[in-house]
Design a protein around this motif. Structure first.
Motif, PDB file in Angstrom:
ATOM      1  N   ALA A 145       0.640  -1.263   0.006  1.00  0.00           N
ATOM      2  CA  ALA A 145       0.075   0.332  -0.019  1.00  0.00           C
ATOM      3  C   ALA A 145       0.896   1.387  -0.036  1.00  0.00           C
ATOM      4  O   ALA A 145       0.498   2.426  -0.606  1.00  0.00           O
ATOM      5  CB  ALA A 145      -0.807   0.057   1.316  1.00  0.00           C
ATOM      6  N   ARG A 146       1.912   1.273   0.750  1.00  0.00           N
ATOM      7  CA  ARG A 146       2.931   2.491   0.866  1.00  0.00           C
ATOM      8  C   ARG A 146       3.294   2.669  -0.600  1.00  0.00           C
ATOM      9  O   ARG A 146       3.715   3.739  -1.190  1.00  0.00           O
ATOM     10  CB  ARG A 146       3.886   2.271   1.863  1.00  0.00           C
ATOM     11  CG  ARG A 146       3.324   2.366   3.459  1.00  0.00           C
ATOM     12  CD  ARG A 146       4.436   2.336   4.328  1.00  0.00           C
ATOM     13  NE  ARG A 146       5.130   1.111   4.503  1.00  0.00           N
ATOM     14  CZ  ARG A 146       4.941   0.329   5.476  1.00  0.00           C
ATOM     15  NH1 ARG A 146       3.690   0.571   6.314  1.00  0.00           N
ATOM     16  NH2 ARG A 146       5.544  -0.699   5.644  1.00  0.00           N
ATOM     17  N   LYS A 147       3.789   1.554  -1.071  1.00  0.00           N
ATOM     18  CA  LYS A 147       4.399   1.650  -2.534  1.00  0.00           C
ATOM     19  C   LYS A 147       3.270   2.046  -3.637  1.00  0.00           C
ATOM     20  O   LYS A 147       3.697   3.102  -4.533  1.00  0.00           O
ATOM     21  CB  LYS A 147       4.887   0.415  -3.099  1.00  0.00           C
ATOM     22  CG  LYS A 147       6.174  -0.023  -2.342  1.00  0.00           C
ATOM     23  CD  LYS A 147       6.692  -1.411  -2.883  1.00  0.00           C
ATOM     24  CE  LYS A 147       7.989  -1.832  -2.123  1.00  0.00           C
ATOM     25  NZ  LYS A 147       8.281  -3.181  -2.644  1.00  0.00           N
ATOM     26  N   ASP A 148       2.069   1.589  -3.492  1.00  0.00           N
ATOM     27  CA  ASP A 148       0.962   2.094  -4.408  1.00  0.00           C
ATOM     28  C   ASP A 148       0.526   3.473  -4.178  1.00  0.00           C
ATOM     29  O   ASP A 148       0.244   4.268  -5.063  1.00  0.00           O
ATOM     30  CB  ASP A 148      -0.104   1.302  -4.102  1.00  0.00           C
ATOM     31  CG  ASP A 148       0.088  -0.278  -4.925  1.00  0.00           C
ATOM     32  OD1 ASP A 148       1.285  -0.159  -5.585  1.00  0.00           O
ATOM     33  OD2 ASP A 148      -0.612  -0.955  -4.759  1.00  0.00           O
ATOM     34  N   HIS A 149       0.758   3.979  -2.922  1.00  0.00           N
ATOM     35  CA  HIS A 149       0.190   5.448  -2.473  1.00  0.00           C
ATOM     36  C   HIS A 149       1.292   6.093  -1.691  1.00  0.00           C
ATOM     37  O   HIS A 149       1.159   6.433  -0.513  1.00  0.00           O
ATOM     38  CB  HIS A 149      -0.884   5.091  -1.583  1.00  0.00           C
ATOM     39  CG  HIS A 149      -2.229   4.496  -2.236  1.00  0.00           C
ATOM     40  ND1 HIS A 149      -2.800   4.877  -3.264  1.00  0.00           N
ATOM     41  CD2 HIS A 149      -2.736   3.307  -1.833  1.00  0.00           C
ATOM     42  CE1 HIS A 149      -3.912   3.895  -3.709  1.00  0.00           C
ATOM     43  NE2 HIS A 149      -3.778   2.963  -2.786  1.00  0.00           N
ATOM     44  N   PRO A 150       2.506   6.487  -2.609  1.00  0.00           N
ATOM     45  CA  PRO A 150       3.460   7.164  -1.716  1.00  0.00           C
ATOM     46  C   PRO A 150       3.116   8.566  -1.235  1.00  0.00           C
ATOM     47  O   PRO A 150       3.544   9.059  -0.022  1.00  0.00           O
ATOM     48  CB  PRO A 150       4.481   7.282  -2.941  1.00  0.00           C
ATOM     49  CG  PRO A 150       3.787   7.178  -4.111  1.00  0.00           C
ATOM     50  CD  PRO A 150       2.549   6.309  -3.904  1.00  0.00           C
ATOM     51  N   GLU A 151       2.320   9.029  -1.634  1.00  0.00           N
ATOM     52  CA  GLU A 151       1.531  10.395  -1.079  1.00  0.00           C
ATOM     53  C   GLU A 151       1.027  10.353   0.387  1.00  0.00           C
ATOM     54  O   GLU A 151       1.133  11.355   0.898  1.00  0.00           O
ATOM     55  CB  GLU A 151       0.737  11.140  -2.003  1.00  0.00           C
ATOM     56  CG  GLU A 151      -0.783  10.424  -2.281  1.00  0.00           C
ATOM     57  CD  GLU A 151      -0.433   9.263  -2.982  1.00  0.00           C
ATOM     58  OE1 GLU A 151      -1.894   8.668  -3.333  1.00  0.00           O
ATOM     59  OE2 GLU A 151       0.320   8.591  -3.602  1.00  0.00           O
ATOM     60  N   ILE A 152       0.572   9.294   0.593  1.00  0.00           N
ATOM     61  CA  ILE A 152       0.192   8.852   2.026  1.00  0.00           C
ATOM     62  C   ILE A 152       0.896   7.879   2.659  1.00  0.00           C
ATOM     63  O   ILE A 152       0.363   7.070   3.865  1.00  0.00           O
ATOM     64  CB  ILE A 152      -1.421   8.746   2.093  1.00  0.00           C
ATOM     65  CG1 ILE A 152      -1.593   7.259   1.393  1.00  0.00           C
ATOM     66  CG2 ILE A 152      -2.227   9.782   1.671  1.00  0.00           C
ATOM     67  CD1 ILE A 152      -3.057   6.814   1.529  1.00  0.00           C
ATOM     68  N   SER A 153       2.132   7.421   2.344  1.00  0.00           N
ATOM     69  CA  SER A 153       2.938   6.340   2.970  1.00  0.00           C
ATOM     70  C   SER A 153       3.210   6.507   4.261  1.00  0.00           C
ATOM     71  O   SER A 153       3.103   5.366   5.050  1.00  0.00           O
ATOM     72  CB  SER A 153       4.114   6.032   2.187  1.00  0.00           C
ATOM     73  OG  SER A 153       5.154   7.105   2.356  1.00  0.00           O
ATOM     74  N   GLY A 154       3.399   7.632   4.941  1.00  0.00           N
ATOM     75  CA  GLY A 154       3.491   7.724   6.197  1.00  0.00           C
ATOM     76  C   GLY A 154       2.335   7.744   7.161  1.00  0.00           C
ATOM     77  O   GLY A 154       2.274   7.506   8.476  1.00  0.00           O
TER      78      GLY A 154
END
Length: 135
Positions: free
Chosen positions: A77-86
């Protein structure tokens, strides 16, 4: 079958399930929550977030949204959505405490989670702990 192949197969099955249940895999679970009309910004936690799509959508609408899932799924999920990875955390809901403070969230989402858990009562206690008194 190992590692990435197994994950890709599992994610594909989950996306197909989401397409069957919700009409589109990119808005998994969204149809269940779109009419809630939470005040902006509300604090939202998606437990068992799978692909992170629901977290992303709540965040785009101005909410303080987070999610957690098994490490391999959270990493994807972090790879797919880097804009919200944090905002996407690792957690094993079956054996670990939810890694967030008590009473923090207005809404906790757990779409398609409880049927995978051995002890759903323990899980519901964890959910209750992280919800604020009005959640």
């Amino acid at each position: 079958m190992g590692g990435d192949e197994e994950l890709d197969r599992w994610v594909k099955v989950q996306e197909e399930h989401a397409l069957h249940i919700y009409g589109t895999s990119t808005t998994v679970g969204w149809s269940l929550f779109s009419d809630l009309q939470l005040p902006v910004p509300s604090r939202v936690m998606d437990l068992g977030m799978n692909g992170g799509w629901v977290v992303k959508r709540w965040f785009e609408l101005g909410h303080d949204a987070y999610g957690c899932d098994l490490p391999v799924l959270a990493e994807k999920a972090r790879k797919d959505h880097p804009e919200i990875s944090g905002r996407l955390m690792d957690c094993n809901l079956e054996v670990e405490e939810i890694p967030i403070p008590s009473g923090k969230y207005d809404l906790v989402i757990a779409t398609g989670v409880m049927e995978h858990l051995v002890n759903w009562r323990l899980f519901m206690g964890k959910v209750s702990r992280v919800l604020n008194p009005w959640g």
